[in-house]
Design a protein around this motif. Structure first.
Motif, PDB file in Angstrom:
ATOM      1  N   GLU A   1       0.704  -0.873   0.034  1.00  9.84           N
ATOM      2  CA  GLU A   1      -0.089   0.176  -0.064  1.00  9.84           C
ATOM      3  C   GLU A   1       0.999   0.801  -0.014  1.00  9.84           C
ATOM      4  O   GLU A   1       1.838   1.339   0.904  1.00  9.84           O
ATOM      5  CB  GLU A   1      -0.867   0.246   1.730  1.00  9.84           C
ATOM      6  N   ASP A   2       0.148   2.225  -0.802  1.00  4.16           N
ATOM      7  CA  ASP A   2       1.557   3.212  -1.112  1.00  4.16           C
ATOM      8  C   ASP A   2       0.389   4.395   0.261  1.00  4.16           C
ATOM      9  O   ASP A   2      -0.054   3.576   0.704  1.00  4.16           O
ATOM     10  CB  ASP A   2       1.700   3.967  -1.933  1.00  4.16           C
ATOM     11  N   CYS A   3       1.268   5.497  -0.369  1.00  5.09           N
ATOM     12  CA  CYS A   3       1.310   6.468   1.042  1.00  5.09           C
ATOM     13  C   CYS A   3       0.957   6.343   2.585  1.00  5.09           C
ATOM     14  O   CYS A   3       0.313   5.849   3.626  1.00  5.09           O
ATOM     15  CB  CYS A   3      -0.246   7.173   0.883  1.00  5.09           C
ATOM     16  N   ASN A   4       2.757   5.897   3.182  1.00  9.14           N
ATOM     17  CA  ASN A   4       2.881   4.483   4.528  1.00  9.14           C
ATOM     18  C   ASN A   4       2.309   5.643   5.603  1.00  9.14           C
ATOM     19  O   ASN A   4       1.394   4.866   6.597  1.00  9.14           O
ATOM     20  CB  ASN A   4       4.181   4.978   4.848  1.00  9.14           C
ATOM     21  N   GLY A   5       1.789   7.156   5.278  1.00  6.71           N
ATOM     22  CA  GLY A   5       1.373   7.694   6.905  1.00  6.71           C
ATOM     23  C   GLY A   5      -0.103   7.203   7.292  1.00  6.71           C
ATOM     24  O   GLY A   5      -0.728   7.445   8.170  1.00  6.71           O
ATOM     25  N   MET A   6      -1.026   6.676   5.603  1.00  7.39           N
ATOM     26  CA  MET A   6      -2.244   6.844   6.081  1.00  7.39           C
ATOM     27  C   MET A   6      -2.827   5.726   6.129  1.00  7.39           C
ATOM     28  O   MET A   6      -3.884   5.559   5.261  1.00  7.39           O
ATOM     29  CB  MET A   6      -3.173   7.916   4.953  1.00  7.39           C
ATOM     30  N   SER A   7      -1.622   4.288   5.599  1.00  8.31           N
ATOM     31  CA  SER A   7      -2.255   2.539   5.076  1.00  8.31           C
ATOM     32  C   SER A   7      -3.303   1.982   6.415  1.00  8.31           C
ATOM     33  O   SER A   7      -3.598   2.714   7.593  1.00  8.31           O
ATOM     34  CB  SER A   7      -1.305   1.960   5.294  1.00  8.31           C
ATOM     35  N   THR A   8      -3.867   1.407   5.994  1.00  2.29           N
ATOM     36  CA  THR A   8      -5.087   0.840   5.918  1.00  2.29           C
ATOM     37  C   THR A   8      -4.584   0.092   7.237  1.00  2.29           C
ATOM     38  O   THR A   8      -5.405   0.483   8.339  1.00  2.29           O
ATOM     39  CB  THR A   8      -5.464  -0.396   5.467  1.00  2.29           C
ATOM     40  N   PHE A   9      -4.037  -0.198   7.893  1.00  2.00           N
ATOM     41  CA  PHE A   9      -3.024  -1.143   8.919  1.00  2.00           C
ATOM     42  C   PHE A   9      -2.214  -0.295   9.642  1.00  2.00           C
ATOM     43  O   PHE A   9      -1.950  -0.827  11.362  1.00  2.00           O
ATOM     44  CB  PHE A   9      -2.601  -2.305   8.785  1.00  2.00           C
ATOM     45  N   ASN A  10      -2.101   1.308   9.925  1.00  2.00           N
ATOM     46  CA  ASN A  10      -1.133   1.605   9.943  1.00  2.00           C
ATOM     47  C   ASN A  10      -1.766   3.481  10.314  1.00  2.00           C
ATOM     48  O   ASN A  10      -1.252   4.076  11.626  1.00  2.00           O
ATOM     49  CB  ASN A  10       0.241   2.086   9.350  1.00  2.00           C
ATOM     50  N   TYR A  11      -2.917   3.553  10.102  1.00  2.00           N
ATOM     51  CA  TYR A  11      -3.639   5.034   9.804  1.00  2.00           C
ATOM     52  C   TYR A  11      -4.059   4.708  11.525  1.00  2.00           C
ATOM     53  O   TYR A  11      -4.731   3.867  11.523  1.00  2.00           O
ATOM     54  CB  TYR A  11      -3.743   5.166   9.173  1.00  2.00           C
ATOM     55  N   ILE A  12      -3.615   5.763  12.468  1.00  2.00           N
ATOM     56  CA  ILE A  12      -4.448   5.700  13.633  1.00  2.00           C
ATOM     57  C   ILE A  12      -4.163   4.638  14.021  1.00  2.00           C
ATOM     58  O   ILE A  12      -5.145   3.908  15.361  1.00  2.00           O
ATOM     59  CB  ILE A  12      -5.705   6.179  13.456  1.00  2.00           C
ATOM     60  N   LYS A  13      -3.039   3.609  13.863  1.00  2.00           N
ATOM     61  CA  LYS A  13      -3.267   2.375  14.515  1.00  2.00           C
ATOM     62  C   LYS A  13      -1.813   1.931  14.929  1.00  2.00           C
ATOM     63  O   LYS A  13      -1.013   2.913  14.386  1.00  2.00           O
ATOM     64  CB  LYS A  13      -3.385   0.857  13.438  1.00  2.00           C
ATOM     65  N   CYS A  14      -1.435   0.839  14.988  1.00  2.00           N
ATOM     66  CA  CYS A  14      -0.195   0.165  15.755  1.00  2.00           C
ATOM     67  C   CYS A  14       0.737  -0.284  15.161  1.00  2.00           C
ATOM     68  O   CYS A  14       1.888  -0.739  14.721  1.00  2.00           O
ATOM     69  CB  CYS A  14      -0.297  -0.595  17.228  1.00  2.00           C
ATOM     70  N   GLY A  15      -0.253  -0.764  13.290  1.00  2.00           N
ATOM     71  CA  GLY A  15       0.447  -1.210  12.326  1.00  2.00           C
ATOM     72  C   GLY A  15       1.223  -2.905  13.080  1.00  2.00           C
ATOM     73  O   GLY A  15       0.125  -3.647  13.822  1.00  2.00           O
ATOM     74  N   PHE A  16       1.767  -3.552  12.294  1.00  2.00           N
ATOM     75  CA  PHE A  16       1.849  -5.007  12.864  1.00  2.00           C
ATOM     76  C   PHE A  16       3.656  -5.133  13.495  1.00  2.00           C
ATOM     77  O   PHE A  16       4.760  -4.441  13.155  1.00  2.00           O
ATOM     78  CB  PHE A  16       2.178  -5.518  11.714  1.00  2.00           C
ATOM     79  N   LEU A  17       3.580  -5.628  14.648  1.00  2.00           N
ATOM     80  CA  LEU A  17       5.235  -5.800  15.545  1.00  2.00           C
ATOM     81  C   LEU A  17       6.177  -6.730  14.585  1.00  2.00           C
ATOM     82  O   LEU A  17       6.922  -6.521  14.339  1.00  2.00           O
ATOM     83  CB  LEU A  17       5.307  -6.317  16.618  1.00  2.00           C
ATOM     84  N   GLN A  18       5.037  -8.332  13.733  1.00  2.00           N
ATOM     85  CA  GLN A  18       5.962  -8.798  12.779  1.00  2.00           C
ATOM     86  C   GLN A  18       5.894  -9.070  11.276  1.00  2.00           C
ATOM     87  O   GLN A  18       3.870  -8.104  11.268  1.00  2.00           O
ATOM     88  CB  GLN A  18       5.749 -10.696  13.552  1.00  2.00           C
ATOM     89  N   GLN A  19       6.095  -9.087  10.853  1.00  2.00           N
ATOM     90  CA  GLN A  19       6.112  -8.799   8.963  1.00  2.00           C
ATOM     91  C   GLN A  19       4.720  -9.792   8.640  1.00  2.00           C
ATOM     92  O   GLN A  19       4.841 -11.130   9.024  1.00  2.00           O
ATOM     93  CB  GLN A  19       7.129  -9.408   8.284  1.00  2.00           C
ATOM     94  N   PRO A  20       3.518  -9.395   8.430  1.00  2.00           N
ATOM     95  CA  PRO A  20       2.620  -9.825   8.414  1.00  2.00           C
ATOM     96  C   PRO A  20       2.224 -10.566   7.171  1.00  2.00           C
ATOM     97  O   PRO A  20       1.162 -11.663   7.454  1.00  2.00           O
ATOM     98  CB  PRO A  20       1.271  -8.763   8.444  1.00  2.00           C
ATOM     99  N   THR A  21       2.741 -10.557   6.334  1.00  2.00           N
ATOM    100  CA  THR A  21       2.420 -11.610   5.111  1.00  2.00           C
ATOM    101  C   THR A  21       4.363 -12.709   4.138  1.00  2.00           C
ATOM    102  O   THR A  21       5.060 -11.683   4.797  1.00  2.00           O
ATOM    103  CB  THR A  21       1.569 -10.081   3.723  1.00  2.00           C
ATOM    104  N   ASP A  22       4.587 -13.127   3.478  1.00  2.00           N
ATOM    105  CA  ASP A  22       5.340 -13.567   2.579  1.00  2.00           C
ATOM    106  C   ASP A  22       5.793 -12.232   2.101  1.00  2.00           C
ATOM    107  O   ASP A  22       7.900 -12.400   2.004  1.00  2.00           O
ATOM    108  CB  ASP A  22       5.306 -14.708   2.051  1.00  2.00           C
ATOM    109  N   TYR A  23       5.318 -11.476   1.655  1.00  2.00           N
ATOM    110  CA  TYR A  23       5.792 -10.604   0.266  1.00  2.00           C
ATOM    111  C   TYR A  23       5.224  -8.885   1.166  1.00  2.00           C
ATOM    112  O   TYR A  23       3.688  -8.854   0.935  1.00  2.00           O
ATOM    113  CB  TYR A  23       5.861 -10.477  -0.640  1.00  2.00           C
ATOM    114  N   TYR A  24       6.058  -8.189   1.570  1.00  2.00           N
ATOM    115  CA  TYR A  24       5.420  -6.642   2.514  1.00  2.00           C
ATOM    116  C   TYR A  24       6.424  -5.844   1.755  1.00  2.00           C
ATOM    117  O   TYR A  24       7.670  -5.796   2.255  1.00  2.00           O
ATOM    118  CB  TYR A  24       5.749  -6.653   3.786  1.00  2.00           C
TER     119      TYR A  24
END
Length: 249
Positions: A1-24
């Protein structure tokens, strides 16, 4: 996903502590936006280096589909950079999007994949919302589904129901149920949640009831488009109270 600051799993969220997919892709895009020149449009990172920001996402999509032509896989490829902040901006990428779709066709990706091309919402601010259709624009994002011809031939009942459901009330819960349904068809020995009523959605490969309402579909009242507008008297006491409160705010 582009636009890192507003990405689905990171905007006003903590994101992922570990890589969530095989290709990230996120770590690479963060490095690119940090080290390459950026051209902004409508407040978004439209170009990074010598490419549209979204092209990095769509290039990965092609590589992903071509690298694993026979393996079962799932990919989510999302772009905000040319569509989120201004309703006229997606037109600037029409030719590029067509090129990627044609490449998916020529590479055989469309014939071995179920592809869902969609948006999460329409415009939520700006002049477009002043139109009578603005209420619907905000609440009814676009969605197109491409089904391989061999899958259509194997499941004509699915195709019939898809045609019917084009004009039935659906929600993202139903798309989730549909993906579960696809898995169940591929692995009939497994029982997936939509069969035993533990999720809200109904697979769109099954006929959606014509009398379905927003509550049935899990759509909150604020986002429901089934309730028509009502013309009210601007001198009505309730209307006057509401407008005065808004004016004070």
């Amino acid at each position: 996903e582009d636009c890192n600051g507003m990405s689905t799993f990171n905007y006003i969220k903590c994101g992922f502590l570990q890589q969530p997919t095989d290709y990230y892709l996120r770590p690479m895009l963060m490095a690119l936006t940090k080290n390459l020149d950026i051209v902004e449009e409508a407040g978004l990172e439209y170009c990074v280096g010598r490419k549209h920001h979204a092209e990095y996402v769509f290039d990965l999509m092609l590589q992903f589909g071509n690298t694993f032509p026979v393996d079962p896989l799932f990919g989510l490829f999302w772009a905000n950079s040319f569509s989120h902040n201004a309703f006229e901006m997606p037109a600037t990428m029409d030719t590029k999007i067509l090129e990627y779709l044609m490449r998916m066709k020529s590479d055989g990706i469309l014939e071995r994949s179920i592809v869902i091309f969609f948006s999460d919402h329409g415009m939520r601010w700006g002049s477009l919302l002043w139109l009578k259709s603005g209420f619907l624009e905000e609440r009814l994002p676009t969605m197109f589904i491409s089904i391989p011809s061999w899958y259509q031939n194997e499941h004509p009942d699915f195709m019939r129901n898809l045609q019917i459901n084009q004009r039935r009330l659906t929600s993202p819960y139903d798309i989730y149920a549909t993906m579960r349904h696809i898995l169940e068809v591929a692995e009939p020995e497994n029982e997936f949640p939509y069969l035993n009523g533990t999720i809200r959605g109904v697979s769109i490969f099954r006929e959606i009831p014509e009398n379905r309402n927003c509550n049935d579909a899990g759509i909150p009242e604020h986002w429901c488009t089934c309730v028509p507008y009502e013309t009210v008297d601007k001198n009505d006491e309730l209307v006057s109270n509401i407008t005065s409160q808004i004016g004070r705010a």
